[in-house]
Design a protein around this motif. Structure first.
Motif, PDB file in Angstrom:
ATOM      1  N   UNK A  19       0.846  -1.195   0.000  1.00 53.70           N
ATOM      2  CA  UNK A  19       0.000   0.000   0.000  1.00 53.70           C
ATOM      3  C   UNK A  19       0.875   1.236   0.000  1.00 53.70           C
ATOM      4  N   UNK A  20       0.349   2.308  -0.542  1.00 57.74           N
ATOM      5  CA  UNK A  20       1.043   3.591  -0.516  1.00 57.74           C
ATOM      6  C   UNK A  20       0.582   4.371   0.696  1.00 57.74           C
ATOM      7  N   UNK A  21       1.524   4.730   1.555  1.00 52.08           N
ATOM      8  CA  UNK A  21       1.189   5.508   2.744  1.00 52.08           C
ATOM      9  C   UNK A  21       0.844   6.943   2.350  1.00 52.08           C
ATOM     10  N   UNK A  22       0.277   7.659   3.288  1.00 54.86           N
ATOM     11  CA  UNK A  22      -0.182   9.009   3.005  1.00 54.86           C
ATOM     12  C   UNK A  22       0.964   9.939   2.598  1.00 54.86           C
ATOM     13  N   UNK A  23       2.172   9.681   3.104  1.00 54.00           N
ATOM     14  CA  UNK A  23       3.311  10.542   2.784  1.00 54.00           C
ATOM     15  C   UNK A  23       4.031  10.128   1.507  1.00 54.00           C
ATOM     16  N   UNK A  24       3.499   9.132   0.798  1.00 51.34           N
ATOM     17  CA  UNK A  24       4.120   8.686  -0.440  1.00 51.34           C
ATOM     18  C   UNK A  24       5.127   7.579  -0.276  1.00 51.34           C
ATOM     19  N   UNK A  25       5.376   7.131   0.940  1.00 50.01           N
ATOM     20  CA  UNK A  25       6.230   5.956   1.131  1.00 50.01           C
ATOM     21  C   UNK A  25       5.424   4.710   0.780  1.00 50.01           C
ATOM     22  N   UNK A  26       6.117   3.586   0.696  1.00 53.44           N
ATOM     23  CA  UNK A  26       5.461   2.328   0.370  1.00 53.44           C
ATOM     24  C   UNK A  26       5.550   1.408   1.574  1.00 53.44           C
ATOM     25  N   UNK A  27       4.451   0.751   1.901  1.00 54.34           N
ATOM     26  CA  UNK A  27       4.445  -0.228   2.984  1.00 54.34           C
ATOM     27  C   UNK A  27       4.058  -1.593   2.433  1.00 54.34           C
ATOM     28  N   UNK A  28       4.650  -2.617   3.013  1.00 55.45           N
ATOM     29  CA  UNK A  28       4.270  -3.969   2.610  1.00 55.45           C
ATOM     30  C   UNK A  28       4.284  -4.889   3.824  1.00 55.45           C
ATOM     31  N   UNK A  29       3.395  -5.873   3.773  1.00 54.14           N
ATOM     32  CA  UNK A  29       3.269  -6.857   4.847  1.00 54.14           C
ATOM     33  C   UNK A  29       3.937  -8.161   4.441  1.00 54.14           C
ATOM     34  N   UNK A  30       4.300  -8.933   5.434  1.00 55.40           N
ATOM     35  CA  UNK A  30       4.738 -10.316   5.189  1.00 55.40           C
ATOM     36  C   UNK A  30       4.175 -11.163   6.319  1.00 55.40           C
TER      37      UNK A  30
END
Length: 455
Positions: free
Chosen positions: A425-436
């Motif tokens: 997912x794209x965080x609100x600040x434009x960084x990228x987050x991913x789960x594992x």
């Protein structure tokens, strides 16, 4: 001396090219057999272009049952990202986090599927840690897909795709727990045997709700064959390539209105569309797909593709265009020439799961409009593939067929790995987050070299 001063001035005036941009402009592209390599060839920036002509014949290699052993993170293990980027742990101690989605206010919604609940993580102001951690809703039957509706402005609902239904919760921006019991929107989805994940997405205009439903088997195993008259009638009444029996409405993308009405099959023959996403610019619907197993190390490629209404993508009778599955030889000759070819072929058995389009401003301009997808990792291959985040190359909304490694480093050796990516997912600040879901963590990727951001 004047010429020297002029050249020096030109060099100083030239725009600085960040390492990430330079890497994107000069990627290393693997093609042919090399593109089907294993985890040892993975590295940020390594680009692959797999074409249908590169596929080997069926059963060229034995079918390997090579399940991974998930270990704790080794002390010396480190994730790798392209130069100019940084990846850090955002959250840990989660119970099998799968799909993750960002609410308009920046909260991160997490489907803890095996725990039958949805969790909300609120980032700290700098986005680097968790300020609040709450269970939004529990007692759900294997929830997976999450979507906010309306999908423009302030949402009024959170939709959740369970394995057997679609429900929604009344929602106001900032809610950390559900306001009440869920309202059932779609009371029944095909469930039981086979693939259990159901993702959900809305069209850009909000008029259509898409729900993905994977197949009940590898390749319609044990499905009763219809007689000639029955088959003719089925073909006349059903969408192109629709399957019957226990596979009815499976290996499909279904479409509804936001209230769950106007149910229909949108596209067929997609063995397991785990991740759904709508391109925010073009409005095209996309799927991240797990293809079939037990045909050899490099068959059949997984893929990421645009999904066209009324299109048939081959399963179970054909794969990657008009390649007939030999296990179902001669069963549906009427479908040859009617199979839609996927857009981006991935290394076979990568297990491509969640996907998203990058629309933020933090990453270099070359990344805008790109696809990011999570590769959960192989079990049906002698040497492992997947276990990484990849970037699909899209130019002006059109895929080139190429993809490249973006986050690697989860594989320890030929037998084990310490992480299995699922959601992006794209965080609100434009960084990228991913789960594992191997060790129950979420990671955050930021761009730290700002020299190209203003270029």
């Amino acid at each position: 001396m004047t010429l020297l001063r002029t050249m020096l001035a030109m060099m100083l005036a030239a725009p600085l090219i960040s390492p990430a941009v330079a890497q994107a402009q000069n990627p290393r592209v693997l093609t042919g057999a090399a593109a089907n390599g294993d985890w040892r060839t993975d590295a940020p920036g390594v680009r692959r272009h797999i074409k249908p002509a590169d596929m080997p014949p069926p059963f060229e290699t034995p079918s390997s049952r090579n399940s991974v052993s998930v270990t704790s993170k080794p002390a010396d293990a480190a994730l790798k990202v392209p130069s100019g980027f940084e990846v850090r742990l955002f959250a840990s101690g989660l119970d099998g986090p799968r799909i993750i989605r960002t609410a308009p206010n920046g909260d991160i919604f997490v489907a803890e599927t095996r725990a039958n609940r949805v969790r909300v993580l609120r980032p700290t102001p700098d986005g680097g840690a968790v300020a609040r951690n709450e269970v939004f809703a529990s007692g759900l039957p294997r929830p997976f897909g999450i979507a906010f509706y309306p999908n423009t402005g302030d949402p009024q609902w959170v939709y959740v795709a369970n394995t057997d239904s679609v429900v929604r919760f009344s929602y106001r921006s900032g809610d950390l727990t559900a306001r009440g019991k869920p309202e059932t929107i779609v009371p029944s989805l095909p469930a039981g045997r086979g693939h259990s994940t159901r993702d959900i997405a809305f069209s850009n205009d909000g008029a259509t709700m898409f729900v993905s439903v994977g197949s009940g088997s590898n390749v319609a195993d044990g499905l009763e064959r219809l007689g000639a008259a029955e088959l003719r009638q089925w073909i006349a009444e059903k969408p192109l390539g629709a399957v019957w029996g226990y596979e009815t409405e499976r290996a499909d993308v279904l479409a509804f209105d936001p209230q769950g009405g106007n149910r229909r099959i949108y596209a067929t023959g997609i063995r397991n569309c785990v991740g759904l996403a709508v391109n925010p610019t073009s409005g095209d619907l996309w799927c991240s797909v797990n293809e079939r197993d037990l045909m050899g190390d490099d068959l059949v490629p997984d893929y990421i593709t645009r999904v066209r209404e009324g299109a048939f993508y081959g399963w179970p009778w054909y794969y990657i265009g008009d390649h007939e599955d030999p296990r179902l030889k001669g069963a549906r000759p009427d479908l040859k020439g009617k199979v839609t070819l996927p857009d981006i072929l991935l290394q076979a058995h990568s297990a491509s799961l969640g996907m998203m389009f990058y629309s933020g401003g933090q990453f270099p301009a070359e990344y805008k409009g790109s696809i990011f997808a999570a590769e959960h990792g192989s079990w049906n291959r002698a040497k492992r593939t997947g276990y990484k985040i990849v970037r699909g190359i899209v130019n002006n909304g059109v895929p080139t067929g190429e993809y490249e490694d973006f986050v690697t480093g989860f594989v320890v050796n030929d037998a084990s790995a310490w992480g299995r990516p699922v959601g992006v997912t794209q965080a609100r600040d434009g960084s990228l987050m991913f789960s594992e879901d191997g060790n129950g963590t979420i990671w955050r990727v930021t761009y730290t070299d700002r020299r190209s951001a203003a270029e």
